[in-house]
Design a protein around this motif. Structure first.
Motif, PDB file in Angstrom:
ATOM      1  N   GLN A  58      16.359  -7.461   9.187  1.00  0.00           N
ATOM      2  CA  GLN A  58      17.234  -7.162  10.675  1.00  0.00           C
ATOM      3  C   GLN A  58      16.378  -7.215  11.536  1.00  0.00           C
ATOM      4  OE1 GLN A  58      19.201  -3.218   9.743  1.00  0.00           O
ATOM      5  NE2 GLN A  58      20.765  -3.912   8.507  1.00  0.00           N
ATOM      6  N   GLU A  59      15.377  -6.821  11.400  1.00  0.00           N
ATOM      7  CA  GLU A  59      14.348  -6.584  12.688  1.00  0.00           C
ATOM      8  C   GLU A  59      13.640  -8.211  12.921  1.00  0.00           C
ATOM      9  OE1 GLU A  59      11.209  -3.870  12.170  1.00  0.00           O
ATOM     10  OE2 GLU A  59      12.652  -2.225  12.168  1.00  0.00           O
ATOM     11  N   PHE A  60      13.536  -8.881  11.946  1.00  0.00           N
ATOM     12  CA  PHE A  60      12.887 -10.393  11.988  1.00  0.00           C
ATOM     13  C   PHE A  60      13.554 -11.384  11.429  1.00  0.00           C
ATOM     14  CE2 PHE A  60       9.452  -6.904  11.470  1.00  0.00           C
ATOM     15  CZ  PHE A  60       9.123  -6.888  12.725  1.00  0.00           C
ATOM     16  N   PRO A  61      14.763 -11.777  11.832  1.00  0.00           N
ATOM     17  CA  PRO A  61      15.695 -12.545  11.323  1.00  0.00           C
ATOM     18  C   PRO A  61      15.428 -13.963  11.555  1.00  0.00           C
ATOM     19  CG  PRO A  61      16.888 -11.692  13.318  1.00  0.00           C
ATOM     20  CD  PRO A  61      15.513 -10.825  12.894  1.00  0.00           C
ATOM     21  N   GLU A  62      14.779 -14.320  12.560  1.00  0.00           N
ATOM     22  CA  GLU A  62      14.188 -15.596  12.815  1.00  0.00           C
ATOM     23  C   GLU A  62      13.069 -15.811  11.836  1.00  0.00           C
ATOM     24  OE1 GLU A  62      11.607 -12.762  15.001  1.00  0.00           O
ATOM     25  OE2 GLU A  62      13.555 -12.955  14.873  1.00  0.00           O
ATOM     26  N   ILE A  63      12.172 -15.041  11.288  1.00  0.00           N
ATOM     27  CA  ILE A  63      11.333 -15.413  10.317  1.00  0.00           C
ATOM     28  C   ILE A  63      11.913 -15.721   8.827  1.00  0.00           C
ATOM     29  CG2 ILE A  63       9.223 -14.776   8.999  1.00  0.00           C
ATOM     30  CD1 ILE A  63       8.470 -12.947  11.579  1.00  0.00           C
ATOM     31  N   THR A  77       6.422   1.647  -4.051  1.00  0.00           N
ATOM     32  CA  THR A  77       5.979   2.504  -5.201  1.00  0.00           C
ATOM     33  C   THR A  77       6.788   2.516  -6.223  1.00  0.00           C
ATOM     34  OG1 THR A  77       4.806   4.090  -3.818  1.00  0.00           O
ATOM     35  CG2 THR A  77       5.279   4.965  -5.972  1.00  0.00           C
ATOM     36  N   GLY A  78       8.368   2.447  -6.161  1.00  0.00           N
ATOM     37  CA  GLY A  78       9.345   2.374  -7.066  1.00  0.00           C
ATOM     38  C   GLY A  78       9.372   1.053  -7.928  1.00  0.00           C
ATOM     39  N   MET A  79       8.977   0.034  -6.944  1.00  0.00           N
ATOM     40  CA  MET A  79       8.925  -1.358  -7.394  1.00  0.00           C
ATOM     41  C   MET A  79       7.702  -1.675  -8.141  1.00  0.00           C
ATOM     42  SD  MET A  79      11.565  -2.840  -6.945  1.00  0.00           S
ATOM     43  CE  MET A  79      12.839  -3.098  -5.781  1.00  0.00           C
ATOM     44  N   ARG A  80       6.779  -0.810  -7.938  1.00  0.00           N
ATOM     45  CA  ARG A  80       5.509  -0.976  -8.717  1.00  0.00           C
ATOM     46  C   ARG A  80       5.740  -0.386 -10.057  1.00  0.00           C
ATOM     47  NH1 ARG A  80       0.492  -0.158  -4.606  1.00  0.00           N
ATOM     48  NH2 ARG A  80       0.498  -2.428  -3.746  1.00  0.00           N
ATOM     49  N   LEU A  81       6.386   0.611 -10.243  1.00  0.00           N
ATOM     50  CA  LEU A  81       6.636   1.439 -11.575  1.00  0.00           C
ATOM     51  C   LEU A  81       7.532   0.393 -12.480  1.00  0.00           C
ATOM     52  CD1 LEU A  81       7.702   5.017 -10.021  1.00  0.00           C
ATOM     53  CD2 LEU A  81       5.544   4.220 -11.525  1.00  0.00           C
ATOM     54  N   ALA A  82       8.309  -0.639 -11.834  1.00  0.00           N
ATOM     55  CA  ALA A  82       9.198  -1.388 -12.528  1.00  0.00           C
ATOM     56  C   ALA A  82       8.131  -2.769 -12.825  1.00  0.00           C
ATOM     57  CB  ALA A  82      10.401  -1.913 -11.589  1.00  0.00           C
ATOM     58  N   GLY A  83       6.947  -2.675 -12.206  1.00  0.00           N
ATOM     59  CA  GLY A  83       6.116  -3.956 -12.600  1.00  0.00           C
ATOM     60  C   GLY A  83       6.028  -4.924 -11.469  1.00  0.00           C
ATOM     61  N   ILE A  84       6.573  -4.715 -10.212  1.00  0.00           N
ATOM     62  CA  ILE A  84       6.599  -5.576  -9.387  1.00  0.00           C
ATOM     63  C   ILE A  84       5.692  -5.395  -8.244  1.00  0.00           C
ATOM     64  CG2 ILE A  84       8.279  -6.465  -7.282  1.00  0.00           C
ATOM     65  CD1 ILE A  84      10.736  -5.813  -9.199  1.00  0.00           C
ATOM     66  N   GLU A  85       4.568  -6.136  -8.001  1.00  0.00           N
ATOM     67  CA  GLU A  85       3.838  -6.238  -6.874  1.00  0.00           C
ATOM     68  C   GLU A  85       4.173  -6.331  -5.487  1.00  0.00           C
ATOM     69  OE1 GLU A  85       0.483  -4.777  -7.124  1.00  0.00           O
ATOM     70  OE2 GLU A  85       1.183  -4.588  -9.225  1.00  0.00           O
ATOM     71  N   GLY A  86       3.613  -6.072  -4.530  1.00  0.00           N
ATOM     72  CA  GLY A  86       4.078  -6.113  -3.398  1.00  0.00           C
ATOM     73  C   GLY A  86       3.117  -5.737  -1.987  1.00  0.00           C
ATOM     74  N   VAL A  87       3.907  -5.700  -0.744  1.00  0.00           N
ATOM     75  CA  VAL A  87       2.857  -5.303   0.384  1.00  0.00           C
ATOM     76  C   VAL A  87       3.908  -4.439   1.242  1.00  0.00           C
ATOM     77  CG1 VAL A  87       0.941  -7.176   0.358  1.00  0.00           C
ATOM     78  CG2 VAL A  87       3.262  -7.567   1.417  1.00  0.00           C
ATOM     79  N   VAL A  88       3.190  -3.553   2.096  1.00  0.00           N
ATOM     80  CA  VAL A  88       3.717  -2.744   3.072  1.00  0.00           C
ATOM     81  C   VAL A  88       3.357  -3.408   4.491  1.00  0.00           C
ATOM     82  CG1 VAL A  88       4.319  -0.501   4.185  1.00  0.00           C
ATOM     83  CG2 VAL A  88       4.130  -0.841   1.718  1.00  0.00           C
ATOM     84  N   VAL A  89       4.381  -3.833   5.245  1.00  0.00           N
ATOM     85  CA  VAL A  89       4.280  -4.693   6.780  1.00  0.00           C
ATOM     86  C   VAL A  89       4.880  -3.923   7.620  1.00  0.00           C
ATOM     87  CG1 VAL A  89       3.521  -6.512   5.538  1.00  0.00           C
ATOM     88  CG2 VAL A  89       5.844  -6.404   6.220  1.00  0.00           C
ATOM     89  N   HIS A  90       4.574  -3.744   8.920  1.00  0.00           N
ATOM     90  CA  HIS A  90       5.422  -3.054   9.968  1.00  0.00           C
ATOM     91  C   HIS A  90       5.409  -4.248  11.167  1.00  0.00           C
ATOM     92  CE1 HIS A  90       5.673   0.518   7.883  1.00  0.00           C
ATOM     93  NE2 HIS A  90       4.289   0.489   7.527  1.00  0.00           N
TER      94      HIS A  90
END
Length: 102
Positions: free
Chosen positions: A56-61, A14-27
């Motif tokens: 930190q959770e997915f360093p191999e990727i 949400t904060g990044m979208r306010l700055a004009g940056i698009e993205g996704v939330v993943v888990h």
């Protein structure tokens, strides 16, 4: 050229979208892999921002993307809850790299 965010929480997105940056939330691991592959294939994306927790959770990727793709630049950022790094992480990194205590 544009930036793209891959986050583990909605607040950072949400904060990044306010700055004009698009993205996704993943888990999940496969969600992270798919989001990174999609972002890397988009030739307009110059920088991919990734929350530190995912790094930190997915360093191999993350390492696979960094080793096999010259572009885009992959940058890990702290989320709204702060960083998981020690306060002196830059100094310790330099100490390890050059072998001289600063």
């Amino acid at each position: 050229m544009k930036l793209f965010l891959i986050s583990d929480n909605v607040s950072t997105l949400t904060g990044m979208r306010l700055a004009g940056i698009e993205g996704v939330v993943v888990h999940e691991k496969e969600e992270v892999r798919k989001a990174l592959e999609t972002a890397v294939q988009d030739k307009d994306t110059a920088i991919i921002l990734l929350t530190e927790k995912l790094g930190q959770e997915f360093p191999e990727i993350i390492d696979d993307i960094r080793l096999n793709h010259q572009q885009p630049l992959l940058v890990e950022i702290p989320d709204r809850y702060g960083t998981g790094r020690r306060p002196d992480f830059i100094t310790s990194y330099v100490n390890e790299a050059i072998g001289v205590k600063l």
